[in-house]
Design a protein around this motif. Structure first.
Motif, PDB file in Angstrom:
ATOM      1  N   GLN A 370       0.802  -1.223   0.000  1.00 48.51           N
ATOM      2  CA  GLN A 370       0.000   0.000   0.000  1.00 48.51           C
ATOM      3  C   GLN A 370       0.843   1.284   0.000  1.00 48.51           C
ATOM      4  N   PRO A 371       1.897   1.373   0.828  1.00 48.53           N
ATOM      5  CA  PRO A 371       2.704   2.604   0.806  1.00 48.53           C
ATOM      6  C   PRO A 371       3.367   2.854  -0.553  1.00 48.53           C
ATOM      7  N   LEU A 372       3.640   1.791  -1.309  1.00 50.48           N
ATOM      8  CA  LEU A 372       4.228   1.951  -2.636  1.00 50.48           C
ATOM      9  C   LEU A 372       3.160   2.291  -3.678  1.00 50.48           C
ATOM     10  N   ALA A 373       1.957   1.804  -3.441  1.00 49.72           N
ATOM     11  CA  ALA A 373       0.879   2.018  -4.409  1.00 49.72           C
ATOM     12  C   ALA A 373       0.388   3.464  -4.420  1.00 49.72           C
ATOM     13  N   GLU A 374       0.376   4.117  -3.280  1.00 50.40           N
ATOM     14  CA  GLU A 374      -0.209   5.464  -3.186  1.00 50.40           C
ATOM     15  C   GLU A 374       0.449   6.472  -4.135  1.00 50.40           C
ATOM     16  N   PRO A 375       1.785   6.611  -4.152  1.00 54.42           N
ATOM     17  CA  PRO A 375       2.381   7.552  -5.113  1.00 54.42           C
ATOM     18  C   PRO A 375       2.214   7.096  -6.567  1.00 54.42           C
ATOM     19  N   ALA A 376       2.116   5.785  -6.788  1.00 56.42           N
ATOM     20  CA  ALA A 376       1.920   5.269  -8.152  1.00 56.42           C
ATOM     21  C   ALA A 376       0.518   5.608  -8.653  1.00 56.42           C
ATOM     22  N   ILE A 377      -0.435   5.623  -7.751  1.00 60.78           N
ATOM     23  CA  ILE A 377      -1.802   6.039  -8.098  1.00 60.78           C
ATOM     24  C   ILE A 377      -1.823   7.522  -8.445  1.00 60.78           C
ATOM     25  N   GLU A 378      -1.159   8.322  -7.629  1.00 65.14           N
ATOM     26  CA  GLU A 378      -1.140   9.767  -7.837  1.00 65.14           C
ATOM     27  C   GLU A 378      -0.446  10.144  -9.145  1.00 65.14           C
ATOM     28  N   ALA A 379       0.593   9.386  -9.517  1.00 68.32           N
ATOM     29  CA  ALA A 379       1.329   9.680 -10.758  1.00 68.32           C
ATOM     30  C   ALA A 379       0.426   9.577 -11.980  1.00 68.32           C
ATOM     31  N   ARG A 499       4.024  -2.421 -11.252  1.00 70.35           N
ATOM     32  CA  ARG A 499       5.170  -2.637 -10.363  1.00 70.35           C
ATOM     33  C   ARG A 499       6.362  -1.774 -10.754  1.00 70.35           C
ATOM     34  N   MET A 500       6.539  -1.531 -12.064  1.00 71.42           N
ATOM     35  CA  MET A 500       7.602  -0.621 -12.483  1.00 71.42           C
ATOM     36  C   MET A 500       7.347   0.789 -11.970  1.00 71.42           C
ATOM     37  N   ILE A 501       6.086   1.210 -12.013  1.00 67.93           N
ATOM     38  CA  ILE A 501       5.759   2.558 -11.533  1.00 67.93           C
ATOM     39  C   ILE A 501       6.017   2.655 -10.038  1.00 67.93           C
ATOM     40  N   MET A 502       5.555   1.649  -9.282  1.00 67.73           N
ATOM     41  CA  MET A 502       5.763   1.664  -7.825  1.00 67.73           C
ATOM     42  C   MET A 502       7.246   1.646  -7.465  1.00 67.73           C
ATOM     43  N   MET A 503       7.989   0.718  -8.068  1.00 66.10           N
ATOM     44  CA  MET A 503       9.402   0.561  -7.729  1.00 66.10           C
ATOM     45  C   MET A 503      10.241   1.740  -8.228  1.00 66.10           C
ATOM     46  N   ILE A 505       9.311   4.932  -8.669  1.00 67.44           N
ATOM     47  CA  ILE A 505       9.119   6.098  -7.802  1.00 67.44           C
ATOM     48  C   ILE A 505       9.810   5.894  -6.456  1.00 67.44           C
ATOM     49  N   GLU A 506       9.693   4.689  -5.891  1.00 67.38           N
ATOM     50  CA  GLU A 506      10.297   4.414  -4.585  1.00 67.38           C
ATOM     51  C   GLU A 506      11.823   4.525  -4.631  1.00 67.38           C
ATOM     52  N   ASN A 507      12.425   3.982  -5.688  1.00 66.97           N
ATOM     53  CA  ASN A 507      13.895   3.946  -5.746  1.00 66.97           C
ATOM     54  C   ASN A 507      14.531   5.248  -6.221  1.00 66.97           C
ATOM     55  N   THR A 508      13.858   5.951  -7.143  1.00 68.05           N
ATOM     56  CA  THR A 508      14.499   7.120  -7.765  1.00 68.05           C
ATOM     57  C   THR A 508      13.821   8.439  -7.435  1.00 68.05           C
ATOM     58  N   GLY A 509      12.596   8.370  -6.908  1.00 73.15           N
ATOM     59  CA  GLY A 509      11.858   9.599  -6.659  1.00 73.15           C
ATOM     60  C   GLY A 509      11.201  10.155  -7.906  1.00 73.15           C
ATOM     61  N   LYS A 510      11.340   9.452  -9.028  1.00 74.50           N
ATOM     62  CA  LYS A 510      10.770   9.898 -10.298  1.00 74.50           C
ATOM     63  C   LYS A 510       9.976   8.758 -10.934  1.00 74.50           C
ATOM     64  N   VAL A 511       9.014   9.128 -11.753  1.00 75.41           N
ATOM     65  CA  VAL A 511       8.278   8.093 -12.496  1.00 75.41           C
ATOM     66  C   VAL A 511       9.237   7.441 -13.486  1.00 75.41           C
ATOM     67  N   PRO A 512       9.057   6.162 -13.810  1.00 73.45           N
ATOM     68  CA  PRO A 512       9.989   5.489 -14.721  1.00 73.45           C
ATOM     69  C   PRO A 512       9.785   5.839 -16.189  1.00 73.45           C
ATOM     70  N   PHE A 513       8.595   6.323 -16.531  1.00 76.19           N
ATOM     71  CA  PHE A 513       8.267   6.685 -17.914  1.00 76.19           C
ATOM     72  C   PHE A 513       7.063   7.618 -17.883  1.00 76.19           C
ATOM     73  N   HIS A 514       6.841   8.320 -18.995  1.00 78.10           N
ATOM     74  CA  HIS A 514       5.755   9.298 -19.036  1.00 78.10           C
ATOM     75  C   HIS A 514       4.517   8.793 -19.778  1.00 78.10           C
ATOM     76  N   HIS A 515       4.724   7.805 -20.640  1.00 82.13           N
ATOM     77  CA  HIS A 515       3.593   7.252 -21.395  1.00 82.13           C
ATOM     78  C   HIS A 515       3.632   5.731 -21.339  1.00 82.13           C
ATOM     79  N   VAL A 516       2.465   5.139 -21.229  1.00 82.12           N
ATOM     80  CA  VAL A 516       2.330   3.681 -21.318  1.00 82.12           C
ATOM     81  C   VAL A 516       1.441   3.399 -22.527  1.00 82.12           C
ATOM     82  N   TYR A 517       2.001   2.690 -23.511  1.00 79.73           N
ATOM     83  CA  TYR A 517       1.209   2.293 -24.683  1.00 79.73           C
ATOM     84  C   TYR A 517       0.924   0.799 -24.575  1.00 79.73           C
ATOM     85  N   LEU A 518      -0.348   0.442 -24.587  1.00 76.21           N
ATOM     86  CA  LEU A 518      -0.749  -0.958 -24.446  1.00 76.21           C
ATOM     87  C   LEU A 518      -1.291  -1.489 -25.771  1.00 76.21           C
TER      88      LEU A 518
END
Length: 885
Positions: A370-379, A499-503, A505-518
């Protein structure tokens, strides 16, 4: 290396040219970007394929989509990094190698951990090389000098650093929890690694006697009678009037004799079965939660292979299937079994080996998520990360807002071993990035490492920053992170992207990417999922060998939309091949007219209507292509460039230009032709890199473009040119092409003899003087003798076809199409035949003998024939009516 002859060979040799140009690109280092801090880079980290065997169509789609993005941004002048890699694949790879061992009559336990790991690394070496070769055949322009593997020293350091960091924060813990256990792989699985499928089963109704009065009982309904051995309670809903007076009493567990309590819990459904459920905390997730709330004992009755263990008494050693059979028989023999009903329910299966999952309490490592998910949700909510297509944003947020702790330990040998060491003396756990030599608490050297490895998604979750050098502050990490786009399949949005978004942000303080194309899945022509058992699997390498890589790339992208599945079959692949051939032949044709004085320099004062039209259409196509590639509308981009090259350059401009080329017109169309084709090749290059390089090099030589770059892939991607905005001329030319289409359609509709020149008068106002210059072109394109007039000065002749367009009126006398009497006789004969055929089919479809014996598909086929005959009659009558006017 490069063929310096302007005249191209008669046929395009895809295989030869693909190798030639890929080697050329590699030799010149075009795939490796240079760090330029004055420019913002475009960065895409490749989703690492598992080292489990050959690449499939999904990989071909992924590679093509990513290569399109990368080649496009490289041509925009951005320092572009596409970093490739492979994933050790944990359980999936271990299963592959274990199967190979099984064919030798061996198991990993028999050969030992060290020997097994040696076999795994041998497999890795062969598989990584094979995957790299397959990607090369697809034409990927990734930077192989930075290729990574999840078990490389760099990513391994990142894994240990992350584990230690989360452990120290209290976000990684070890505890006994109910997990998904695979008896075949003998490891715990996360919820995402389990596929639930409906199966036909049974519902067994069993009597549980009261301890204080065995003549009375509660009946429970269960889908798993074999787990009765681990029951430690029976639960009822506190609002269920049937059981309010017995809550707190004890029952005698059938076959076992253990006294178990009746507990009240809101989770129990009043309407399911009898409303009373047996509670087995060790082997059911809901029962585990009930047990935790009511302090019920946990009795594990299965070993790691799902056979009954010592807690099963007389049933010890039986498989769960055999135990079920014997227990049901014993329950029946002893009078406990009251009835059995058919029941369909969802059963979990291991995603890798398809074995039925056994929910089981075991000691595992977890991430407090949960503590890792919260900033990933906000991003995502803030828009710092956008998901394409947008509808998956809601899916992502819904899952993240209801996320459960993540079980990260796996009982495997292959993978990142958990960096925790146990002291044999004081039992302390030491978590360390580096391998310790002693216990950090008592300094004893009697320590041993945890045998488990981490879930493969743990290391994959670090992929965007671990591949760039993190936790070290490398030059690559400082410049290329955060990355630009993460492109992947929609079915691993939770497995990996979240999980990439959560990890990250936790490790670097920054989002890992700006766009996700599915992207979606590729299905066969009927829309069915491809599988070896169905025999509908398409091997990318087989397609490349037969049709070429460009044809495959074109076909997998054609018609796709973000996040949606697409269909692929031979027809689509052949369309890609045909497009490549069309383009190749068009360039060959143009090159025949070039000489040492040929140029792309255009004198705007000499531009004809068709010149302005094609330049304006090229300009708009250029704007559309840029917009579509930036908006991730790759399927639309393919349609756009295909329609322009085939439908406008080849079908119209070249055909009209032939009149000028063959008449040695002083105002040659060649500069415009060369310009349009050269720019079109640049527009198409990200999609079909090999053939565009081959043709662009020929155009470069033929047009004497000595000051241009050495490869099309490092030229500038075309942009909107204000000077080529000829919208008014476009409208005029559109009218002219529509006139040709009408004339062609009339020829087809009235079945005019192929050698017959039809006549037509076209009234088109002020356009008449302009269009008169194109009488010869129209004659060639439509096999028609036409005259263009400003306005009509006479009545429409009888028996004439009249077609009205926005800017023109076309009059075609019937007499100039065919012999009127002969045509009427022909149509009447066809109508008579159609009426006779109608009578025959109607009689057949009323025949009771036929209807009772014929299969439905045969009857439907006959009905379809009747419908077609009736439609044909209607058309014939309309034709006859129009001719008799």
């Amino acid at each position: 290396m490069i063929d310096n002859e302007s005249e191209l060979p008669k046929a395009y040799d895809a295989k030869q040219n693909e190798k030639k140009w890929y080697d050329y690109w590699l030799a010149n280092g075009y795939f490796t970007p240079k760090i330029d801090k004055s420019k913002k880079p475009f960065v895409l980290i490749q989703p690492p394929p598992n080292i489990t065997g050959d690449l499939h169509l999904g990989h071909a789609l992924t590679a093509t989509l990513e290569d399109i993005m990368v080649r496009y941004h490289r041509m925009l002048g951005e320092p572009t990094l596409w970093l490739p890699g492979t994933d050790h694949a944990g359980i999936a790879a271990q299963v592959v190698v274990e199967r190979a061992l099984a064919k030798e009559g061996k198991t990993r336990q028999e050969i030992g951990r060290e020997a097994f790991m040696k076999r795994m690394w041998e497999w890795v070496g062969n598989c990584r090389s094979h995957i790299a070769n397959q990607h090369t055949r697809l034409g990927v322009s990734y930077d192989n000098t930075r290729a990574a593997f999840t078990l490389d020293p760099g990513p391994s350091l990142a894994v240990r650093t992350t584990f230690k960091h989360l452990y120290d924060k209290g976000l990684i813990y070890k505890g006994e929890r109910i997990t998904n256990w695979c008896p075949r792989c003998t490891t715990a699985l996360s919820d995402l690694e389990v596929d639930h499928m409906d199966e036909k089963g049974k519902l067994w109704y069993i009597r549980y006697p009261f301890a204080d009065d065995p003549s009375k009982f509660i009946t429970v309904a269960t889908t798993r009678p074999e787990t009765i051995l681990g029951d430690t309670g029976v639960a009822v809903n506190p609002e269920d009037e049937r059981y309010k007076d017995v809550i707190g009493k004890e029952l005698i567990l059938p076959l076992v004799g253990r006294r178990i309590p009746i507990v009240a819990d809101d989770v129990v459904g009043i309407d399911f079965g009898t409303g009373a459920v047996k509670t087995t905390p060790a082997h059911d997730p809901n029962d585990f939660e009930i047990g935790q709330r009511h302090n019920l004992p946990i009795i594990n009755i299965f070993d790691e292979h799902a056979c009954i263990n010592e807690n099963g008494g007389a049933y010890k050693g039986l498989s769960r299937e055999d135990a079920r059979i014997k227990i049901v028989k014993d329950l029946e023999d002893q009078g406990y079994l009251t009835k059995i009903e058919d029941h369909v329910h969802a059963v979990g299966h291991c995603q890798r080996c398809r074995t039925t999952i056994e929910p089981q309490v075991s000691s595992q490592w977890f991430v407090k998520i949960q503590p890792l998910a919260e900033p990933a949700i906000e991003a995502v909510k803030s828009g710092e990360i956008t998901i394409v297509p947008e509808r998956f944003t809601k899916v992502y947020l819904n899952w993240m807002e209801n996320i459960r702790d993540w079980c990260i330990s796996r009982q495997l040998w292959w993978g990142h071993r958990i960096p925790v060491w146990y002291c044999d003396d004081c039992k302390h756990m030491t978590c360390s990035i580096e391998t310790p030599t002693e216990c950090e608490a008592c300094h004893s050297t009697h320590i041993h490492q945890d045998d488990d490895v981490l879930d493969t998604w743990f290391s994959s979750g670090l992929w965007p920053h671990s591949t760039l050098g993190w936790p070290n502050k490398t030059e690559d990490f400082e410049y290329f992170y955060p990355t630009s786009v993460m492109e992947t399949a929609y079915d691993i949005l939770f497995f990996w992207v979240a999980r990439m978004i959560m990890m990250g942000i936790e490790n670097t303080g920054k989002v890992p990417f700006h766009h996700v194309y599915l992207h979606g899945l590729i299905r066969d022509e009927k829309g069915e999922k491809m599988s070896k058992t169905k025999g509908n699997v398409i091997d990318p390498l087989v397609v490349i060998n037969e049709y070429g890589a460009d044809a495959l790339r074109f076909s997998v992208i054609s018609g796709i939309t973000p996040g949606n599945d697409s269909k692929l079959g031979k027809t689509k692949i052949e369309a890609g091949r045909n497009f490549a051939n069309k383009l190749y032949n068009a360039v060959r044709f143009v090159l025949r007219y070039t000489d040492e004085n040929s140029t792309t320099a255009i004198d705007s004062s000499k531009l004809t209507l068709e010149d302005k039209w094609i330049l304006s259409r090229l300009n708009k196509t250029t704007r559309e292509m840029n917009q579509m590639l930036q908006d991730f509308q790759f399927g639309e981009a393919v349609r756009c460039i295909h329609d322009f090259i085939w439908g406008e350059i080849c079908d119209w401009y070249i055909e009209i230009a032939k009149v000028r080329l063959n008449s040695n017109d002083a105002n040659s169309p060649l500069p415009v032709l060369l310009t349009v084709i050269e720019q079109s090749l640049r527009l198409l290059h990200p999609i079909m890199p090999f053939i565009t390089e081959e043709l662009w090099q020929s155009i470069k030589k033929a047009a004497n473009l000595t000051d241009t770059p050495s490869s099309v892939m490092i030229t500038e991607y075309p942009q909107w040119n204000e000077a080529w905005d000829y919208s008014e001329d476009e409208e005029k030319m559109d009218t002219l092409t529509e006139i040709v289409r009408v004339l062609r359609n009339v020829r087809s509709e009235y079945d005019v003899d192929i050698n017959k020149v039809i006549g037509a008068t076209i009234y088109c106002g002020d356009l008449a003087s302009t269009f008169t210059h194109y009488s010869k072109a129209v004659s060639v394109l439509a096999k028609a003798d036409v005259s263009f007039e400003e306005k009509r000065n006479e009545e429409t002749p009888g028996q004439a076809i009249v077609e009205v367009l926005p800017n023109a009126e076309i009059i075609i006398p019937m007499a100039k199409l065919f012999d009127l009497e002969a045509q009427l006789a022909k149509l009447n004969k066809e109508l008579t035949e159609a009426v006779n055929e109608q009578a025959r089919l109607e009689k057949h479809l009323k025949d009771e003998s036929f209807l009772s014996r014929a299969p439905k598909q045969v009857i439907d086929k006959e009905q379809a024939r009747l419908d077609a005959v009736l439609e044909k009659q209607e058309k014939l009558r309309d034709h006859i009516k129009s001719l008799e006017k």
